[in-house]
Write a protein that holds these residues in place. Structure first.
Motif, mmCIF file in Angstrom:
data_model
loop_
_atom_site.group_PDB
_atom_site.id
_atom_site.type_symbol
_atom_site.label_atom_id
_atom_site.label_comp_id
_atom_site.label_asym_id
_atom_site.label_seq_id
_atom_site.Cartn_x
_atom_site.Cartn_y
_atom_site.Cartn_z
ATOM 1 N N VAL A 275 0.852 -1.193 0.000
ATOM 2 C CA VAL A 275 0.000 0.000 0.000
ATOM 3 C C VAL A 275 0.884 1.237 0.000
ATOM 4 O O VAL A 275 1.775 1.368 0.843
ATOM 5 C CB VAL A 275 -0.934 0.023 1.220
ATOM 6 C CG1 VAL A 275 -1.738 1.323 1.247
ATOM 7 C CG2 VAL A 275 -1.873 -1.183 1.205
ATOM 8 N N ALA A 276 0.648 2.127 -0.955
ATOM 9 C CA ALA A 276 1.391 3.387 -1.048
ATOM 10 C C ALA A 276 0.505 4.529 -0.589
ATOM 11 O O ALA A 276 -0.588 4.737 -1.124
ATOM 12 C CB ALA A 276 1.859 3.629 -2.477
ATOM 13 N N LEU B 173 -5.188 -0.138 4.403
ATOM 14 C CA LEU B 173 -4.342 -1.057 5.161
ATOM 15 C C LEU B 173 -5.166 -2.174 5.793
ATOM 16 O O LEU B 173 -6.342 -1.997 6.119
ATOM 17 C CB LEU B 173 -3.600 -0.300 6.257
ATOM 18 C CG LEU B 173 -2.678 0.835 5.819
ATOM 19 C CD1 LEU B 173 -2.130 1.561 7.045
ATOM 20 C CD2 LEU B 173 -1.534 0.308 4.957
ATOM 21 N N SER B 174 -4.504 -3.315 5.994
ATOM 22 C CA SER B 174 -5.152 -4.424 6.679
ATOM 23 C C SER B 174 -4.088 -5.292 7.326
ATOM 24 O O SER B 174 -2.878 -5.074 7.133
ATOM 25 C CB SER B 174 -5.977 -5.258 5.697
ATOM 26 O OG SER B 174 -5.118 -5.996 4.831
ATOM 27 N N ALA B 175 -4.532 -6.284 8.053
ATOM 28 C CA ALA B 175 -3.592 -7.194 8.716
ATOM 29 C C ALA B 175 -2.756 -7.968 7.709
ATOM 30 O O ALA B 175 -1.676 -8.472 8.044
ATOM 31 C CB ALA B 175 -4.363 -8.152 9.621
ATOM 32 N N SER B 176 -3.221 -8.063 6.474
ATOM 33 C CA SER B 176 -2.470 -8.808 5.451
ATOM 34 C C SER B 176 -1.413 -7.956 4.748
ATOM 35 O O SER B 176 -0.559 -8.488 4.028
ATOM 36 C CB SER B 176 -3.433 -9.384 4.407
ATOM 37 O OG SER B 176 -4.058 -8.339 3.677
ATOM 38 N N GLN C 194 1.787 5.236 14.430
ATOM 39 C CA GLN C 194 1.198 4.320 15.408
ATOM 40 C C GLN C 194 -0.055 3.663 14.842
ATOM 41 O O GLN C 194 -0.297 2.466 15.021
ATOM 42 C CB GLN C 194 0.855 5.075 16.691
ATOM 43 C CG GLN C 194 2.056 5.479 17.513
ATOM 44 C CD GLN C 194 1.661 6.181 18.806
ATOM 45 O OE1 GLN C 194 0.469 6.416 19.070
ATOM 46 N NE2 GLN C 194 2.642 6.534 19.619
ATOM 47 N N GLU C 195 -0.852 4.464 14.127
ATOM 48 C CA GLU C 195 -2.078 3.929 13.536
ATOM 49 C C GLU C 195 -1.758 2.964 12.397
ATOM 50 O O GLU C 195 -2.439 1.936 12.230
ATOM 51 C CB GLU C 195 -2.956 5.074 13.035
ATOM 52 C CG GLU C 195 -4.290 4.649 12.445
ATOM 53 C CD GLU C 195 -5.198 3.949 13.454
ATOM 54 O OE1 GLU C 195 -6.186 3.327 13.009
ATOM 55 O OE2 GLU C 195 -4.939 4.022 14.675
ATOM 56 N N VAL C 196 -0.729 3.251 11.627
ATOM 57 C CA VAL C 196 -0.314 2.328 10.562
ATOM 58 C C VAL C 196 0.071 0.985 11.166
ATOM 59 O O VAL C 196 -0.326 -0.086 10.672
ATOM 60 C CB VAL C 196 0.866 2.918 9.759
ATOM 61 C CG1 VAL C 196 1.466 1.863 8.818
ATOM 62 C CG2 VAL C 196 0.407 4.131 8.947
#
Length: 322
Positions: free
Chosen positions: A52-53, A127-130, A204-206
């Motif tokens: 992800v960019a 964004l996601s856990a993957s 932190q959120e990323v």
């Protein structure tokens, strides 16, 4: 920024509606203008995605053909550095998301951004856990770098029209608008420090959303020469103002690097490889275009050569983690 218009000189007058685009400008700072670093999740081999960019116009690549993606107002190029990195790493199209957008600030990462042609969803929502790779190029709009350059260009036009400092002895008419006489207060420096605090929260959120990802903050390439020489024609800047703007960019980059390190993210130095390839350098070698671009790009933004150079810097940093 999201709007970029040509800036022209007619005698002493400047038409500056300029680069109020997504000027994700930022470069290393006060002391060491480079030093790429590695994230805590660095692996033996670069990840194959999902990638992800995130970022502003220095990431999206306005006016570099071919423009692609939605919304159209984000001005993404299929030859910007995220696209080139994904291509080089052989990341599948389904595993690559470029959500960068002209005019983006750090606030636009966590909230929808309205552009001149459509609404970009909150960039962090991609964004996601993957997610396994994240690049972030942002910060210039948070410090108002576009309007800062616009102001300095106007002052530069007046500087030239009134004898180029011959009568005033002031080769930095714009700097004096932002720095106190004693030098103790620098308005732009204060903006940079505030942007750094916002970036810390963002990182932190990323990590919360993509805990397994390698995260890299991408600094800004050299926009102006460190010594301020050669900018009177292409950029209509007083020499010491060009130096001041470069200094602010380097300070921004330094803060980006420091916050990346504090968050366990990597940092990609694009300033060092672009030194001497700024907007005041030769058309054939520069990475960043001047006010009136000679190569396909928005004013005071990277051209295709610049995006390619930034991609190479990202790839070198990824390779160094092996």
């Amino acid at each position: 920024m999201g709007t970029y218009t040509r800036v022209g000189l007619a005698g002493a007058a400047v038409t500056c509606g300029l680069l109020l685009l997504a000027l994700s400008v930022g470069h290393n700072g006060d002391d060491d203008p480079a030093a790429s670093t590695q994230p805590k999740n660095a692996a033996a081999t670069p990840p194959k995605g999902p990638y992800v960019a995130l970022g502003d116009s220095y990431t999206s690549g306005p006016r570099i053909p071919a423009q692609t993606g939605t919304p159209a107002g984000c001005d993404r190029s299929d030859r910007n550095y995220p696209a080139l990195v994904a291509q080089k790493l052989e990341i599948k199209a389904a595993d690559f998301r470029d959500v960068s957008c002209s005019g983006a600030t750090l606030a636009d990462l966590s909230a929808p951004q309205t552009t001149g042609d459509g609404v970009n969803p909150a960039q962090l929502s991609a964004l996601s856990a993957s997610t396994r790779l994240v690049t972030i190029g942002i910060g210039g709009n948070d410090i108002g770098f576009g309007s800062l350059v616009e102001s300095c260009v106007k002052q530069g036009a007046l500087y030239v029209a009134t004898g180029s400092g011959k009568y005033t002895g002031d080769d930095a008419p714009c700097r004096s608008r932002y720095v106190s006489d004693s030098g103790a207060t620098d308005e732009v420096r204060q903006r940079i420090e505030a942007a750094g605090e916002r970036l810390a929260d963002t990182l932190q959120e990323v990590e919360r959303r993509a805990p397994q990802a390698q995260v890299y903050v991408v600094g800004y390439p050299a926009i102006l020469p460190a010594k301020g020489a050669g900018c009177d024609d292409d950029m209509t800047l007083a020499p010491d103002d060009a130096t001041y703007l470069d200094d602010k960019e380097r300070q921004l980059n330094s803060v980006l690097r420091e916050q990346a390190a504090s968050a366990g993210a990597g940092y990609v130095d694009t300033y060092t490889p672009s030194a001497g390839r700024d907007a005041c350098s030769a058309r054939e070698t520069r990475w960043v275009e001047p006010l009136i671009p000679a190569n396909a790009a928005a004013p005071v933004h990277p051209n295709e050569r610049g995006e390619r150079g930034m991609a190479d810097a990202v790839l070198r940093t990824l390779k160094a983690s092996r």
